[in-house]
Design a protein around this motif. Sequence first.
Motif, PDB file in Angstrom:
ATOM      1  N   MET A 199     -12.509 -23.233 -23.975  1.00 13.07           N
ATOM      2  CA  MET A 199     -11.659 -22.123 -23.773  1.00 13.07           C
ATOM      3  C   MET A 199     -12.440 -21.230 -24.758  1.00 13.07           C
ATOM      4  N   ILE A 200     -12.405 -20.025 -24.253  1.00 16.92           N
ATOM      5  CA  ILE A 200     -12.855 -18.988 -24.795  1.00 16.92           C
ATOM      6  C   ILE A 200     -11.609 -17.851 -24.794  1.00 16.92           C
ATOM      7  N   VAL A 201     -11.294 -17.304 -26.114  1.00 18.49           N
ATOM      8  CA  VAL A 201     -10.361 -16.411 -26.257  1.00 18.49           C
ATOM      9  C   VAL A 201     -10.833 -14.938 -26.423  1.00 18.49           C
ATOM     10  N   SER A 202     -10.413 -14.239 -25.789  1.00 21.37           N
ATOM     11  CA  SER A 202     -11.161 -12.683 -25.757  1.00 21.37           C
ATOM     12  C   SER A 202     -10.120 -11.644 -25.263  1.00 21.37           C
ATOM     13  N   GLY A 203      -9.738 -10.772 -26.360  1.00 25.59           N
ATOM     14  CA  GLY A 203      -8.831  -9.782 -25.930  1.00 25.59           C
ATOM     15  C   GLY A 203      -7.336 -10.258 -25.660  1.00 25.59           C
ATOM     16  N   GLY A 204      -6.883 -11.181 -26.275  1.00 23.24           N
ATOM     17  CA  GLY A 204      -5.736 -11.902 -26.229  1.00 23.24           C
ATOM     18  C   GLY A 204      -5.367 -12.689 -24.976  1.00 23.24           C
ATOM     19  N   GLN A 205      -6.537 -13.149 -24.193  1.00 28.19           N
ATOM     20  CA  GLN A 205      -6.602 -13.879 -22.811  1.00 28.19           C
ATOM     21  C   GLN A 205      -7.487 -15.137 -23.143  1.00 28.19           C
ATOM     22  N   THR A 206      -7.108 -16.129 -22.381  1.00 29.14           N
ATOM     23  CA  THR A 206      -7.922 -17.377 -22.651  1.00 29.14           C
ATOM     24  C   THR A 206      -8.779 -17.769 -21.039  1.00 29.14           C
ATOM     25  N   TRP A 207      -9.915 -17.881 -21.655  1.00 23.49           N
ATOM     26  CA  TRP A 207     -10.880 -18.095 -20.289  1.00 23.49           C
ATOM     27  C   TRP A 207     -11.378 -19.298 -20.309  1.00 23.49           C
ATOM     28  N   PHE A 208     -11.330 -20.094 -19.194  1.00 25.06           N
ATOM     29  CA  PHE A 208     -11.767 -21.660 -19.281  1.00 25.06           C
ATOM     30  C   PHE A 208     -12.976 -21.673 -18.369  1.00 25.06           C
TER      31      PHE A 208
ATOM     32  N   VAL B 174      -2.265 -23.737 -31.716  1.00 23.29           N
ATOM     33  CA  VAL B 174      -2.940 -22.512 -31.129  1.00 23.29           C
ATOM     34  C   VAL B 174      -2.269 -21.390 -30.998  1.00 23.29           C
ATOM     35  N   PRO B 175      -2.963 -20.245 -30.828  1.00 24.21           N
ATOM     36  CA  PRO B 175      -2.057 -18.943 -30.738  1.00 24.21           C
ATOM     37  C   PRO B 175      -1.265 -18.909 -29.351  1.00 24.21           C
ATOM     38  N   GLU B 176      -0.193 -18.457 -29.452  1.00 25.47           N
ATOM     39  CA  GLU B 176       1.272 -18.701 -28.869  1.00 25.47           C
ATOM     40  C   GLU B 176       0.423 -18.540 -27.241  1.00 25.47           C
ATOM     41  N   HIS B 177      -0.187 -17.300 -26.999  1.00 27.31           N
ATOM     42  CA  HIS B 177      -0.585 -16.959 -25.328  1.00 27.31           C
ATOM     43  C   HIS B 177      -1.447 -17.894 -25.017  1.00 27.31           C
ATOM     44  N   VAL B 178      -2.146 -18.757 -25.651  1.00 29.33           N
ATOM     45  CA  VAL B 178      -2.986 -20.242 -25.220  1.00 29.33           C
ATOM     46  C   VAL B 178      -2.227 -20.949 -24.497  1.00 29.33           C
ATOM     47  N   ILE B 179      -1.134 -21.210 -25.014  1.00 29.55           N
ATOM     48  CA  ILE B 179      -0.198 -22.354 -24.325  1.00 29.55           C
ATOM     49  C   ILE B 179       0.254 -21.692 -22.931  1.00 29.55           C
TER      50      ILE B 179
ATOM     51  N   GLN C 111      -9.150 -16.376 -14.634  1.00 29.70           N
ATOM     52  CA  GLN C 111      -9.556 -16.517 -15.874  1.00 29.70           C
ATOM     53  C   GLN C 111     -10.786 -17.682 -16.091  1.00 29.70           C
ATOM     54  N   ALA C 112     -11.601 -17.610 -14.969  1.00 30.31           N
ATOM     55  CA  ALA C 112     -12.776 -18.581 -14.817  1.00 30.31           C
ATOM     56  C   ALA C 112     -13.839 -17.779 -14.636  1.00 30.31           C
ATOM     57  N   PRO C 113     -15.163 -18.395 -15.300  1.00 30.60           N
ATOM     58  CA  PRO C 113     -16.477 -17.488 -15.139  1.00 30.60           C
ATOM     59  C   PRO C 113     -16.711 -17.255 -13.605  1.00 30.60           C
ATOM     60  N   GLU C 114     -17.104 -16.120 -13.488  1.00 31.56           N
ATOM     61  CA  GLU C 114     -17.813 -15.632 -12.097  1.00 31.56           C
ATOM     62  C   GLU C 114     -19.187 -16.272 -11.790  1.00 31.56           C
ATOM     63  N   LEU C 115     -19.406 -16.915 -10.652  1.00 33.86           N
ATOM     64  CA  LEU C 115     -20.671 -17.475 -10.526  1.00 33.86           C
ATOM     65  C   LEU C 115     -21.643 -16.595  -9.779  1.00 33.86           C
TER      66      LEU C 115
ATOM     67  N   HIS D 225     -23.822 -17.627 -14.606  1.00 36.34           N
ATOM     68  CA  HIS D 225     -22.283 -17.330 -14.797  1.00 36.34           C
ATOM     69  C   HIS D 225     -22.306 -15.954 -15.461  1.00 36.34           C
ATOM     70  N   HIS D 226     -21.365 -15.181 -15.204  1.00 35.51           N
ATOM     71  CA  HIS D 226     -21.215 -13.704 -15.981  1.00 35.51           C
ATOM     72  C   HIS D 226     -20.740 -14.483 -17.263  1.00 35.51           C
ATOM     73  N   PHE D 227     -21.239 -13.527 -18.508  1.00 38.75           N
ATOM     74  CA  PHE D 227     -20.830 -13.979 -19.732  1.00 38.75           C
ATOM     75  C   PHE D 227     -19.605 -13.542 -20.204  1.00 38.75           C
ATOM     76  N   ILE D 228     -18.726 -14.563 -20.710  1.00 33.88           N
ATOM     77  CA  ILE D 228     -17.612 -13.987 -21.415  1.00 33.88           C
ATOM     78  C   ILE D 228     -17.659 -14.029 -23.090  1.00 33.88           C
ATOM     79  N   ASP D 229     -17.549 -12.713 -23.373  1.00 33.89           N
ATOM     80  CA  ASP D 229     -17.540 -12.376 -24.790  1.00 33.89           C
ATOM     81  C   ASP D 229     -16.392 -12.667 -25.520  1.00 33.89           C
ATOM     82  N   GLY D 230     -16.372 -13.485 -26.368  1.00 35.12           N
ATOM     83  CA  GLY D 230     -15.121 -14.010 -27.030  1.00 35.12           C
ATOM     84  C   GLY D 230     -15.616 -15.239 -28.089  1.00 35.12           C
ATOM     85  N   SER D 231     -14.310 -15.754 -28.432  1.00 33.97           N
ATOM     86  CA  SER D 231     -14.475 -16.903 -29.563  1.00 33.97           C
ATOM     87  C   SER D 231     -14.035 -18.174 -28.889  1.00 33.97           C
ATOM     88  N   VAL D 232     -14.818 -19.154 -29.150  1.00 34.39           N
ATOM     89  CA  VAL D 232     -14.499 -20.423 -28.654  1.00 34.39           C
ATOM     90  C   VAL D 232     -13.340 -21.027 -29.516  1.00 34.39           C
ATOM     91  N   LEU D 233     -12.194 -21.537 -28.793  1.00 39.13           N
ATOM     92  CA  LEU D 233     -10.720 -21.799 -29.551  1.00 39.13           C
ATOM     93  C   LEU D 233     -11.317 -22.717 -30.740  1.00 39.13           C
TER      94      LEU D 233
END
Length: 335
Positions: free
Chosen positions: A199-208, A100-105, A66-70, A82-90
């Motif tokens: 951290m960007i949260v998208s679809g219940g996952q955290t991207w770094f 934080v949401p449990e899944h972030v941990i 869960q990291a950006p693709e160069l 980088h590829h764009f990650i569509d979500g909400s900054v934590l």
Amino acid sequence: MNWLDLYEQARASEEVAAGYYNRNVRVRTGEGMVNVRIPIEAADSMDVRLWTEQDVLTCIRPYVSQAPELRHTSTSPRFQVHHFIDGSVLDSFSPRGSAVPEHVIGDVVAVMEQLARIPQEKAPVIPNGWPAPGEVGGFGRRLALLTQEVYDTHLEAYAEIFDDFGIPAEPLAVLEPLWDELTSRPFVVLHSDLHRKNMIVSGGQTWFLDWELALWGDPLYELGIHFHKMDYPADQRAEVLRRWHECLPAAATAGPPADLDLYLAHERVKSAIVDTIRYSKQLVGANSATRDYLTDRLARKLNAARPVWGVPPDMTQGRIAQTLAPWVERQSWTP
């Protein structure tokens, strides 16, 4: 795709998300959205830099899910795509200090575990003179050396402010003898900047995001700087620590609580120095709401550091504003 045209579109855009080192611009292409990342040329260097971000992203690609693709990198002019990650900054919905949401941990501990699995031969080239694997005292001193250099570089302009804020002339001296007491741990690849704005949260996952400060070093430092910047509620901090011990190899998590406390003490000292400099500059031309926000945050950071130097955490927002006012006024009138 014409990458230079993409760069020019990004430079002309007013929709910019800027950190301390890079401007990030979302640009639409025929293949979808991308993030164009442009270095800020005049940025003050306040952090240890070991590798280029593009080398880090290439290194971690097979290991970190869960990291950006160069997509592209250019050295002249300097930019990355980088590829764009569509979500909400934590930080936008769970600011510092809140739960934080449990899944972030789980995601945070997972990325630490993934990084710990990268063998040294797959990491970017480690420069000569870098502490050898397991030399955690040397690693800690390398961090402290940069912090002292930041202090020394800005001392002429900030001497009176540092003194009024209780920052001593040798701010790292109290920590110096403690680096030799750290437990030896195998070195791993570290993100070194895992905080809510990265951290960007998208679809219940955290991207770094933002891998520019990645290091080869003590895995406990990753946890220490993460705790410092996240400011978790006590129960979530304990949960991160528990999962970290469970998921990482035993050798990577060895050592007493004092080891983590030392890294936290360093980060508090560093934050007091660095943010005194950064926030004072941001105060120039700021409106009253921004001034209140920055001086309140700086009071918190200074009060976290002052016990490290054996002085009471009694800095107030009003005192900080009063101390910085003449400096800010001088900068406002500088031609």
